[in-house]
Structure formats: C-alpha cells, structure tokens
Design a protein around this motif. Structure first.
Motif, PDB file in Angstrom:
ATOM      1  N   GLY A  91      53.001 -19.481  17.062  1.00 50.35           N
ATOM      2  CA  GLY A  91      53.949 -19.694  15.979  1.00 50.35           C
ATOM      3  C   GLY A  91      55.052 -18.665  15.936  1.00 50.35           C
ATOM      4  N   GLY A 273      51.348 -20.904  11.645  1.00 46.24           N
ATOM      5  CA  GLY A 273      52.225 -21.723  12.468  1.00 46.24           C
ATOM      6  C   GLY A 273      51.692 -23.137  12.603  1.00 46.24           C
ATOM      7  N   SER A 274      52.321 -23.894  13.474  1.00 46.86           N
ATOM      8  CA  SER A 274      51.957 -25.295  13.666  1.00 46.86           C
ATOM      9  C   SER A 274      50.762 -25.410  14.607  1.00 46.86           C
ATOM     10  CB  SER A 274      53.158 -26.059  14.256  1.00 46.86           C
ATOM     11  OG  SER A 274      52.790 -27.372  14.603  1.00 46.86           O
TER      12      SER A 274
END
Length: 472
Positions: A91, A273-274
């Motif tokens: 991220g 984050g993703s």
C-alpha cells in the motif's frame, strides 16, 4: 501470582472455548480444537522492556479515553523498501509500528524475497533473526543475490546496518533488540521461535500464538515494523491458528508453481492499503526480478491457429494487464460431464455455460469443459466473462480466434454484456501491446473518450453480437 489457565482454540478459525468441543460453532469443522496453556505473563515483560528502552518516555502507564475530535490524525511517513512491487502490495511501503505476516509454501522464495528486499535498504538498521538457517548460509545467499548487481562488492560493504541473529528464544531476541535499536525486525520464521513462558514445543499453537502476541505488543509500543515469515500447511493455509492472521496488520502470500519461473505476491489482509494488489516476480538464478509489465509474461508468444484461446483485458488492483484464457471442450467420457476451472471461479463458469446453453443456443450439456487462466493467476475480475465464453465456444467449434483480438465485458444471466470499470485503461493496455481489435460493452461508450485510441472498437450489447464479431 495468578495461575496459568487452560483453554481450547480452533486451529481453523481461531475460535476460543473454555472446554473441548467436537465441532467448532464458528466454522463448523470437526476435531479442530487444540489445548493451549495461557500463562499469566506470556513474555510481554521482555517486549515492554525492549520497547521502553527504544522509545523511552513515549509510553504512558495508563491509557485514558479520548474524544474522537481531540485525537490528532496525521499521516505517518511510510518506509520504502525500494521494491516497487513489494511497496505496491503493502500500500505504499512499511507503516511504522505495523506487523506483517509473509506466508508461502516451502521453497517458494520467501526468504529470498525478504533478504533481497533488505539488501536494497542500506539506509535503515535492520535486524534479521533466522531460526532456520545459519549465518554462513545467509551470507552465501546474500552473495548470490548481490551478483545480480554490477556493484556487488560495494552493495555488500554498504550494508553495514544489516545485522543477522541466529536465535530461537524470544527473550534473547528482545535482549538484542533492546541493545541494537533497529529500524526493522524480521523473524524467519515465526514457527521456530519459542518463549520460556510456554511449555510446549516450538511451532505449536501455544508458542505461535504467544510469540506473535508479544511481537505485536513490541511493534505497537515501539513503532518499529516487524515482518514475520510463516509456513503453509498441507491444506494451503498459514500454519498455526487462524488467530495469527487476526493479530497481524497485513497478511501477504507469496505463491506460484515451483516448476515455473513466475511468482505472485498477493495481499490477503491489509489494514493500511488495498487487498486487490498484485506483485509479480520472475525467479532467476541470481534472485527475483520485478516484472513491471506482466502482460508480456502472461501472454504466450504464438497461439495463431490454436482454438480455445481468448485474450481478456483484466484489472487487478490499479494495474491493467492482458490475460490469456484457455478452454477445452470435449465429449463427456462418462455419464456426468466434468467442469473444471483453474484460476477462475468454477461456480461462475457453470453460470456462463448455462447462459451459452439458454441464451445463445449452444448445447454443452453432454460436454466436458476445462478452463485455465494462463500464467498461474487467480483472476476475480468480472470482465473476464466475455473471454471465457469466447474461449469455450472457440474450442467447441474448433475454430481459432483471429490474432489481434481481445475483449472485456461482464456477462449477465439474460445474455447481456454489462459495462466494466476503467475501460480506458483496458483499451490503452491492449493498444500498447499491439492488439488491433477489442470488444467492449456498448454502455461504456457513454462518458468515455475512446476516440483517441487507434485500436478498433467493437461495442456490443449482447453475447450473440460479440460472438458474431469474433466468428462471423
């Protein structure tokens, strides 16, 4: 002094129980509860002392409740690993005070990836704790990884801040951390570390749980990020109780086939984050090479004249790339036809075959259908639907799709081609790799400026229109 207590933990989901239960009420698995002994003070004293010596004066003896509006929200600077693929999956880099779990099968390259990454971080003081390899083995690995750089001698000599410790005792590890005050701690692996507070052997549920909890307290109180390397059991999940994944901030899985050269770094859980990002590496003799353009790696060089192959423009995370979909349709040798999918959701494959049967009129009821996503990827993008249907039909009629065609579109139950997101990135990626035709949903023409691309667009509304454009 409080006495130790005994409890039972489900090794599959981490559910706790004061007594043994045959069937887990949370995940429904049988005979997964294991007995653990929880000590009254499980190694947390050493963690607190190490953290307090590093961040002296920053710890409060008692935490008090604060109003949400009084809490200062600031974006802490991340620590870059100088590895674009690794930073993307994390991220943006390492968050101070975070604890990261890196898992993978034995021999897949977890230690190689970690050592190669920290060799490129000479400005940070790093403590590498190895419970599996000796210091001599790590030195030989570092020399082999450094041979990929032209200045390998200067690279090794510049890493004066890289410290290696071969130790399995958690208390002695915290003693060295207290003395060295590193910027990053790496534990290789968490299954080999043991604390004196627990009486079970290293690698057991009790040891893994207590060691991970102590390292978590140390990371949060000191602000030093910790990377834990974990093994994969025979079921394909991270070894140890499921609660280990609940404790850490980020769970990253390093996967791939040992018989192939590519490796995929995938985020399963990420609080910073993703979880849809992918990092792709190519395994070479002198280490792992970052693959900045995965489309070139995932597409075969020549498939002209071969039926059952369709190219799709997919997106995972923020990265577009072209994926090769392979399908094989043959007459069923047994009474019940087989349906097999590798890298694709098999239930969605059954749905798409039902759409072909009902809406388009192709009889696949007595046919075996095998689907494979080339490159070892596991793709979840809905835009793959159109390429799956095209590959299945191409194999069924034994007619190859012309070179230079790719597609992107989600297929609905009524046979319509539904719009997909970020169509401009998909079209640009196809044009960059030399494709001359792309099939897209007609609805995506609204609000998108696709006239600037030189690739020929074929907007469709139904599956029949897409198959007509491909096969005439």
């Amino acid at each position: 002094m409080a006495k130790d207590k005994t409890m039972y933990v489900c090794s599959n989901c981490g559910q706790e129980s004061p007594k043994w239960i045959g069937k887990c009420p949370s995940c429904g698995q049988w005979n997964t509860f294991k007995e653990i002994r929880v000590s009254s003070d499980t190694g947390s004293q050493a963690a607190r002392m190490a953290a307090q010596s590093i961040r002296h004066g920053h710890l409060q003896s008692k935490n008090k409740p604060l109003r949400l509006q009084d809490i200062a929200a600031k974006e802490e600077p991340r620590i870059s690993t100088n590895d674009a693929e690794f930073d993307r999956v994390l991220g943006g880099g390492l968050v101070p005070g975070s604890i990261i779990l890196l898992g993978g099968e034995p021999g897949i390259g977890k230690s190689t990836l970690t050592l190669q990454t920290i060799l490129n971080m000479p400005d940070h003081r790093i403590l590498y704790v190895s419970g599996e390899e000796s210091a001599h083995q790590l030195k030989m690995r570092a020399e082999r990884l450094s041979s990929a750089f032209s200045n390998q001698d200067s690279l090794l000599s510049a890493n004066e801040n890289l410290l290696v410790l071969t130790e399995t005792s958690l208390e002695r590890i915290f003693e060295q951390i207290k003395e060295l005050k590193p910027d990053l701690v790496i534990i290789d692996s968490i299954q080999t570390i043991a604390t004196e507070e627990a009486e079970s052997s290293p690698g057991s549920i009790t040891q893994v749980r207590e060691c991970a909890s102590a390292l978590l307290r140390f990371a949060k109180s000191s602000g030093i990020p910790v990377i834990l390397i974990g093994h994969i059991n025979k079921e394909g999940s991270l070894a140890g109780p499921k609660i280990l994944e609940h404790i850490v901030d980020t769970v990253i899985q390093f996967e791939g086939d040992q018989h192939y050269m590519y490796r995929i770094l995938r985020s399963i859980k990420n609080r910073f984050g993703s979880t849809s990002e992918l990092g792709i590496y190519e395994m070479q003799q002198n280490g792992l090479r970052q693959v900045s353009n995965p489309s070139e790696l995932l597409l075969t060089q020549d498939h002209e004249g071969l039926s059952g192959i369709a190219i799709s423009s997919a997106i995972e995370g923020i990265r577009p790339f072209l994926v090769e979909t392979q399908a094989l349709v043959s007459s069923a040798a047994y009474g019940t036809p087989q349906r097999s999918a590798t890298g694709f959701d098999q239930r969605r494959l059954n749905m798409l075959l039902a759409v072909l049967e009902k809406r388009v009129g192709f009889k696949l009821m007595q046919k075996d259908v095998f689907l494979n996503i080339a490159g070892g990827l596991r793709v979840t993008d809905m835009a793959m639907d159109l390429s799956v249907i095209a590959a299945v039909l191409s194999s069924n009629v034994d007619t190859p799709i012309e070179t230079g065609w790719c597609m992107a579109g989600e297929v609905g139950l009524s046979g319509e081609v539904r719009p997909v997101n970020r169509i401009e990135q998909r079209v640009a990626e196809a044009e960059k790799l030399g494709f001359s035709h792309i099939i897209i949903p007609r609805y995506n023409l609204q609000g998108s400026n696709l006239s600037k691309y030189n690739i020929e667009l074929h907007p469709v509304r139904k599956v029949e229109e897409a198959l007509s454009a491909l096969f005439g």
